[in-house]
Write an enzyme that holds these catalytic residues in place. Structure first.
Site, PDB file in Angstrom:
ATOM      1  N   ILE A  16       0.828  -1.217   0.000  1.00 16.75           N
ATOM      2  CA  ILE A  16       0.000   0.000   0.000  1.00 16.75           C
ATOM      3  C   ILE A  16       0.860   1.263   0.000  1.00 16.75           C
ATOM      4  O   ILE A  16       0.486   2.275  -0.605  1.00 16.75           O
ATOM      5  CB  ILE A  16      -1.011  -0.005   1.183  1.00 16.75           C
ATOM      6  CG1 ILE A  16      -2.137   0.959   0.892  1.00 16.75           C
ATOM      7  CG2 ILE A  16      -0.357   0.321   2.512  1.00 16.75           C
ATOM      8  CD1 ILE A  16      -2.940   0.645  -0.341  1.00 16.75           C
ATOM      9  N   SER A  38      12.189   1.224   6.341  1.00 18.83           N
ATOM     10  CA  SER A  38      11.739  -0.098   5.937  1.00 18.83           C
ATOM     11  C   SER A  38      12.945  -1.023   5.948  1.00 18.83           C
ATOM     12  O   SER A  38      14.029  -0.630   5.532  1.00 18.83           O
ATOM     13  CB  SER A  38      11.134  -0.023   4.526  1.00 18.83           C
ATOM     14  OG  SER A  38      10.087  -0.931   4.362  1.00 18.83           O
ATOM     15  N   ARG A  39      12.750  -2.259   6.423  1.00 12.38           N
ATOM     16  CA  ARG A  39      13.901  -3.153   6.615  1.00 12.38           C
ATOM     17  C   ARG A  39      14.462  -3.666   5.299  1.00 12.38           C
ATOM     18  O   ARG A  39      15.657  -3.923   5.177  1.00 12.38           O
ATOM     19  CB  ARG A  39      13.493  -4.350   7.487  1.00 12.38           C
ATOM     20  CG  ARG A  39      13.002  -3.964   8.865  1.00 12.38           C
ATOM     21  CD  ARG A  39      12.212  -5.077   9.488  1.00 12.38           C
ATOM     22  NE  ARG A  39      11.153  -5.542   8.587  1.00 12.38           N
ATOM     23  CZ  ARG A  39      10.358  -6.563   8.811  1.00 12.38           C
ATOM     24  NH1 ARG A  39      10.487  -7.256   9.923  1.00 12.38           N
ATOM     25  NH2 ARG A  39       9.426  -6.905   7.950  1.00 12.38           N
ATOM     26  N   LYS A  92      -4.978   1.967   8.092  1.00  6.39           N
ATOM     27  CA  LYS A  92      -6.013   1.207   8.793  1.00  6.39           C
ATOM     28  C   LYS A  92      -5.595  -0.257   8.876  1.00  6.39           C
ATOM     29  O   LYS A  92      -4.853  -0.698   8.009  1.00  6.39           O
ATOM     30  CB  LYS A  92      -7.375   1.328   8.098  1.00  6.39           C
ATOM     31  CG  LYS A  92      -7.385   1.105   6.596  1.00  6.39           C
ATOM     32  CD  LYS A  92      -7.087  -0.194   5.977  1.00  6.39           C
ATOM     33  CE  LYS A  92      -7.709  -1.460   6.417  1.00  6.39           C
ATOM     34  NZ  LYS A  92      -7.430  -2.549   5.417  1.00  6.39           N
ATOM     35  N   ASP A 170      -9.549  -7.519   7.477  1.00  2.06           N
ATOM     36  CA  ASP A 170      -8.646  -6.488   6.940  1.00  2.06           C
ATOM     37  C   ASP A 170      -9.366  -5.694   5.836  1.00  2.06           C
ATOM     38  O   ASP A 170      -9.428  -4.470   5.907  1.00  2.06           O
ATOM     39  CB  ASP A 170      -7.331  -7.102   6.432  1.00  2.06           C
ATOM     40  CG  ASP A 170      -6.424  -6.041   5.853  1.00  2.06           C
ATOM     41  OD1 ASP A 170      -5.752  -5.342   6.625  1.00  2.06           O
ATOM     42  OD2 ASP A 170      -6.417  -5.865   4.612  1.00  2.06           O
TER      43      ASP A 170
END
Ligand code: NAP
Length: 316
Positions: A16, A38-39, A92, A170
């Site tokens: 997303i 971000s990893r 969300k 979800d």
């Protein structure tokens, strides 16, 4: 809107974030994307960091953080960000539990920061017109049908099937976020779950399908049918019978039909996420938080009241 000088970082560069957040920030004037956290992923032209500590120690000055990780790992990062004085946008669902988001809401208030528990479906293009049409109607019956193919929309996302990942809720929570936004007061606040059947694959912790019965004082009839096993045509629709006509919101809130007639769309509206970032920019500018937990409460109650029905194992 003169927020263009506000810098924002995105945490959790997954589907997303890449599909929607990065282009929406670029296409709206509220924020400038200054860093990512971000990893395993980064963007070519934006400084990328793999830990919060390195972002803080060596990253650019930030005004805000958009957290797009799975819900299970959202709270701690949001808490840290609020503590160091950032405004925070949460994808969300805003957290994995009701207690987590209430704690974040209190933390934002304590720190004097803006917290936006975003619900992207509320920014779908036909939602404002549906809200306006329903405002003076008496609602008799609500039917929510939200059926999609999990393999198409959530490929390889193992977190969805783990505790706190919500499973079919979800996407289902998107429908509930629209419903709680379009219903006139006090119905939106009165709506509650009275029963739920949750079909849970034998190798998963979260449901692949759920059927909810909802009610409100005054004899309202309402149901929701969420299913992750839909192939072919995907269905994201809300049908509402009123004392003076029938409303259908289709395509996840993009298309409105009144008594079967398609309604014109506002040509000036941007995409869901562009509208979402414009709204966040307004919140930041006016120093207001928006933390509506009603969709998460309905989902939490479905888990509290739900009857678990074991079903066949799910393999991605
Ligand atoms: P995703 O593709 O799995 O991306 C989430 C990213 O978060 C991962 O790529 C990962 O990036 C990072 N991450 C950090 N800690 C993680 C952990 N413990 N486990 C897994 N990933 C972790 O998920 P998504 O579809 O973008 O969804 C993220 C959130 O956005 C969810 O809450 C979802 O409800 C919401 N959302 C999704 C969609 C959609 O269509 N997919 C639409 C609207 C909203 P690194 O490995 O690089 O750290």
């Amino acid at each position: 809107m003169e927020n263009g000088n506000k810098t924002i970082a995105i945490a959790g560069l997954g589907k997303i974030a890449l599909d929607q957040h990065v282009p929406a920030i670029a296409n709206t004037s509220g924020f400038r994307l200054a860093a990512t956290l971000s990893r395993n992923t980064s963007l070519e032209d934006i400084p990328g960091f793999t830990t919060w500590e390195t972002l803080r120690a060596t990253g650019p000055r930030l005004d805000a953080l958009a957290i797009c990780t799975p819900p299970q790992v959202r709270m701690e990062l949001a808490y840290l960000a609020l503590e160091v004085g950032l405004d925070v946008l949460l994808e969300k669902p805003p957290a994995a539990t009701v207690a987590e988001i209430l704690a974040l809401k209190a933390a934002a208030k304590r720190q004097g920061r803006v917290l936006f528990a975003s619900w992207h479906s509320r920014h779908a293009r036909a939602v404002p017109a549906a809200t306006a049409w329903l405002a003076d109607k008496k609602i008799r019956k609500i039917t929510v049908t939200w059926r999609e193919n999990v393999r198409q929309w959530h490929p390889g996302q193992s977190w969805i099937w783990q505790p706190g990942g919500l499973g079919v809720f979800d996407p289902g929570i998107n429908a509930l976020s629209i419903l709680t936004a379009i219903l006139p007061a006090p119905l939106a606040a009165d709506l509650h779950v009275t029963a739920a059947d949750l079909e849970v694959p034998e190798n998963c912790a979260t449901p692949i399908a759920a059927r909810l019965t909802l009610a409100a004082p005054g004899g309202l009839e309402a149901s929701a049918d969420f299913d992750f096993r839909q192939t072919g045509i995907q269905t994201w629709s809300i049908d509402i019978e009123t004392d003076s006509g029938h409303l259908a919101l289709q395509a996840g809130g993009a298309d409105l039909f009144l008594d079967g007639q398609p309604q014109p769309n506002d040509p000036n509206r941007g995409s869901e996420y562009e509208e979402l970032y414009r709204y966040f920019a307004r919140l930041v500018q006016s120093r207001r938080s928006d933390v509506d937990i009603s969709p998460l409460v309905l989902v939490a109650d479905a888990f509290l009241l739900g009857r678990q029905i074991p079903t066949e194992a799910f393999h991605d």
